[in-house]
Design a protein around this motif. Sequence first.
Motif: not given
Length: 417
Positions: A145-151, A190-196
């Motif tokens: 999630i942190e990586v996705a947020r940075m991207r 990112l939303a998908q990862l947060e939900t997961q």
Amino acid sequence: MDREITPQQRRKELYRKLAIYGCVLALLVAAGVAVSSLSRSSVEASSLKWVSVDRGTVDVAISGTGEVVPAFEEVINSPITSRIVEVYHRSGDVVEAGTPLIRLDLEATRTAYNAELDKLSMLRLQLVQLQANNRTRLSDLRMQIEVARMRLRRMEVELRNERYLDSIGSGTTDRVHEVELNRNSARLELAQLETQLANETDVKQADEQLKRLEIEIKEKELAQQARTLGDAEIRSPRHATVASVIDRLGSMVSAGQQVATIADLGHYRVEARFPESYAPQLKAGSDVQLKVNRTKLQGFVSSVAPTATNGMLNLSIAILNDSAAVLRSGVKADVMVSNGIRSDVVRIPFISSYTGPNTYVLYVRRPGGDELERRDVKLGAAGMDYIEVLSGLAEGEAVVSSDTKKFDNKPNIKLHD
């Protein structure tokens, strides 16, 4: 032809008839005297037992039967199926609380208990392993999630730059759309990862809670087994006397089977039985008079069974002097439960022939009289000491309380000193 009867013959015939009539009359008189004698037999007054009729109070009571039992009696059952290895005490021994009575073969039970302990240890290790795996998995998701947020932040900057270049003519609209599409894709990722992460967090917590519940169930089972193992060391739960015990070494006992009974043989109570019809009048706390081997004792109703068995109601009677010398387990007792007081009534002391309110045939002596009179006397309620007289007797008279069968229901009996 007929002969004329002479005066001498007439006199002889008259004398003969008079003699016959005299004999018959004598026989009738003798018979009357005999009948009168039979109906007025005599008896020595001092050979009879008497009760006097007076006026006073009758403590009305309900009568029943009972049996003396120990003040408490506790049955000890085997909690497991096992074999008797040793017997430490016999019937009649006085034991203290915690004293061993019987030793059972517990080897198989202990082995099973230790195996369950190993299973509990395994479950606890599985919980630790599950928690470690869950932490690793959730930590990995948080890192993604942190990586996705940075991207996503990088794409936001890139999109702003492309829009600026397009505004000054150095970029193209197609490039702006491309970067914008990449930005939206990163946002969805990112939303998908947060939900997961949220879903897996709930799942992992449920898995851990399920494992903890499994451990708790196993701990409760082991606690019960530990109690069973402790109870299998058959011990006296209190200071008491051993009333009975299975003393056959090597014999098998099943789970729930009675192996010993302990009782307090220094203190007693009475278990009484009354007809079910008396149920409304029998209440806990009522005063009780007891007669045990001609000894009178006082007590009270400590409890009344809520239901009747075979038409009889069971009562537990507490004895005030519960250690009296006359008390022995199994001894029968006459029980009278107080049911009120009747004052200023004609009464007689209790007689053994009384079986309840009814009309009785009694032999009565008037004051100063020298004969007994057979009467029908109506008796009412009774207590341990007195019976209420409803009719047939008057104050000052005396009643024969001993056996009167020898009077053969004669209406009058002559008395002599």
